[in-house]
Write an enzyme that holds these catalytic residues in place. Sequence first.
Site, PDB file in Angstrom:
ATOM      1  N   ASN A   7      35.810  37.801  46.313  1.00 32.38           N
ATOM      2  CA  ASN A   7      36.872  37.305  47.199  1.00 32.38           C
ATOM      3  C   ASN A   7      37.003  38.290  48.354  1.00 32.38           C
ATOM      4  O   ASN A   7      37.476  39.404  48.160  1.00 32.38           O
ATOM      5  CB  ASN A   7      38.182  37.215  46.402  1.00 32.38           C
ATOM      6  CG  ASN A   7      39.385  36.935  47.294  1.00 32.38           C
ATOM      7  OD1 ASN A   7      39.237  36.462  48.423  1.00 32.38           O
ATOM      8  ND2 ASN A   7      40.575  37.231  46.787  1.00 32.38           N
ATOM      9  N   LYS A   9      38.944  38.080  50.881  1.00 33.43           N
ATOM     10  CA  LYS A   9      40.293  38.111  51.475  1.00 33.43           C
ATOM     11  C   LYS A   9      40.183  38.003  53.003  1.00 33.43           C
ATOM     12  O   LYS A   9      39.288  37.338  53.493  1.00 33.43           O
ATOM     13  CB  LYS A   9      41.044  39.366  51.026  1.00 33.43           C
ATOM     14  CG  LYS A   9      40.956  39.601  49.520  1.00 33.43           C
ATOM     15  CD  LYS A   9      41.947  40.619  49.027  1.00 33.43           C
ATOM     16  CE  LYS A   9      41.668  40.896  47.559  1.00 33.43           C
ATOM     17  NZ  LYS A   9      42.771  41.535  46.884  1.00 33.43           N
ATOM     18  N   HIS A  91      45.678  32.297  43.994  1.00 33.65           N
ATOM     19  CA  HIS A  91      45.443  33.749  43.960  1.00 33.65           C
ATOM     20  C   HIS A  91      46.794  34.457  44.008  1.00 33.65           C
ATOM     21  O   HIS A  91      47.739  33.974  44.628  1.00 33.65           O
ATOM     22  CB  HIS A  91      44.566  34.170  45.145  1.00 33.65           C
ATOM     23  CG  HIS A  91      44.149  35.609  45.070  1.00 33.65           C
ATOM     24  ND1 HIS A  91      44.943  36.628  45.541  1.00 33.65           N
ATOM     25  CD2 HIS A  91      43.039  36.191  44.554  1.00 33.65           C
ATOM     26  CE1 HIS A  91      44.316  37.785  45.318  1.00 33.65           C
ATOM     27  NE2 HIS A  91      43.164  37.550  44.729  1.00 33.65           N
ATOM     28  N   GLU A  93      47.893  36.809  45.671  1.00 34.70           N
ATOM     29  CA  GLU A  93      48.446  37.034  47.024  1.00 34.70           C
ATOM     30  C   GLU A  93      49.055  35.750  47.581  1.00 34.70           C
ATOM     31  O   GLU A  93      50.034  35.784  48.335  1.00 34.70           O
ATOM     32  CB  GLU A  93      47.353  37.606  47.945  1.00 34.70           C
ATOM     33  CG  GLU A  93      47.074  39.062  47.598  1.00 34.70           C
ATOM     34  CD  GLU A  93      45.642  39.514  47.777  1.00 34.70           C
ATOM     35  OE1 GLU A  93      44.902  38.891  48.573  1.00 34.70           O
ATOM     36  OE2 GLU A  93      45.252  40.493  47.114  1.00 34.70           O
ATOM     37  N   GLU A 161      43.827  37.321  36.409  1.00 34.32           N
ATOM     38  CA  GLU A 161      43.955  38.500  37.252  1.00 34.32           C
ATOM     39  C   GLU A 161      45.353  39.092  37.093  1.00 34.32           C
ATOM     40  O   GLU A 161      46.307  38.610  37.718  1.00 34.32           O
ATOM     41  CB  GLU A 161      43.741  38.127  38.723  1.00 34.32           C
ATOM     42  CG  GLU A 161      42.375  37.545  38.999  1.00 34.32           C
ATOM     43  CD  GLU A 161      41.986  37.724  40.458  1.00 34.32           C
ATOM     44  OE1 GLU A 161      40.990  38.391  40.705  1.00 34.32           O
ATOM     45  OE2 GLU A 161      42.702  37.216  41.332  1.00 34.32           O
ATOM     46  N   GLY A 167      43.680  45.278  43.523  1.00 33.04           N
ATOM     47  CA  GLY A 167      43.677  46.164  44.684  1.00 33.04           C
ATOM     48  C   GLY A 167      44.377  47.496  44.428  1.00 33.04           C
ATOM     49  O   GLY A 167      44.669  48.233  45.361  1.00 33.04           O
ATOM     50  N   SER A 201      40.469  45.085  40.248  1.00 32.06           N
ATOM     51  CA  SER A 201      39.790  46.382  40.415  1.00 32.06           C
ATOM     52  C   SER A 201      38.469  46.474  39.647  1.00 32.06           C
ATOM     53  O   SER A 201      38.158  47.510  39.058  1.00 32.06           O
ATOM     54  CB  SER A 201      40.736  47.528  40.048  1.00 32.06           C
ATOM     55  OG  SER A 201      41.857  47.536  40.935  1.00 32.06           O
TER      56      SER A 201
HETATM   57  C1  PEP Z   1      41.014  39.848  43.977  1.00 28.92           C
HETATM   58  O1  PEP Z   1      41.166  39.810  45.182  1.00 28.92           O
HETATM   59  O2  PEP Z   1      41.003  38.779  43.363  1.00 28.92           O
HETATM   60  C2  PEP Z   1      40.850  41.140  43.309  1.00 28.92           C
HETATM   61  C3  PEP Z   1      40.725  41.156  41.999  1.00 28.92           C
HETATM   62  O3  PEP Z   1      40.839  42.281  44.096  1.00 28.92           O
HETATM   63  P1  PEP Z   1      40.360  43.768  43.674  1.00 28.92           P
HETATM   64  O4  PEP Z   1      39.017  43.615  42.993  1.00 28.92           O
HETATM   65  O5  PEP Z   1      40.251  44.506  44.985  1.00 28.92           O
HETATM   66  O6  PEP Z   1      41.383  44.320  42.768  1.00 28.92           O
END
Ligand code: PEP
Length: 238
Positions: A7, A9, A91, A93, A161, A167, A201
């Site tokens: 992803n 973003k 997601h 966010e 997630e 992040g 992460s």
């Molecule tokens: C994501 O954007 O879905 C995500 C898991 O980000 P990150 O790997 O940076 O934590």
Amino acid sequence: MKVVAGNWKMHMGPDEASAFFSRFTPDALGDSVRVVVFPPAVSLRTARAAAPKGVEIGVQNIHPEPSGAFTGETSAEMARSAGASLVLVGHSERRHVFGETDEETAGKVRAGLRAGLIPVVCVGETLDQRRAGKLETVLRRQVEAVRAPLGDAPSFMIAYEPVWAIGTGETATPEDAAEAHALVREALGDLGGAPILYGGSVKPGNAGELMASPGVDGVLVGGASLDPESFLRIAEAA
Ligand code: PEP
């Protein structure tokens, strides 16, 4: 087969998307891993044209309507015609920064299916919810909200997630991931055969261990998917 999804973003405009794929060479992976990249909507067409054969492209967000007076939005049909074959829905966010509700998430799943996109629905608890012992309740509620439209889907995926791991550099342990994936699978009931990815992460150093965890069918990667070498190492770990 494991799924490794990236992803991007709000990173990687068309020029950067093109440069990424000139350095992303997954030839040695063969058929052992399904690689998906979610670029920003403006980069979909470029990414589709530049991505190696076998790499699938998805859109990060869609509006539930096919067209209309919705300034700044992208419909599922438009994303499909620009090269997307999957859609990321719900997601964290979208839910926590943009206030997207479970109902809106369900509407976006329906819209994606109407346009022939494969939905990848994200679910996950905040740190407060986890600490309050609400992991199961939150996952059940989020899955329940999309269960009806997913029941009509030719195929779909779920990404677990944990919000506190996105992040932040914090990663769920393989045991945490296995527990949450089992809860999601239980909540899916007869739809529980769908792939469930872990996100939060994921890096080249922890991807193998996470993907070896029971019930983890792949990973959804944010930050580490922006660098072609690290994304490739994660795909190799699958
Ligand atoms: C994501 O954007 O879905 C995500 C898991 O980000 P990150 O790997 O940076 O934590």
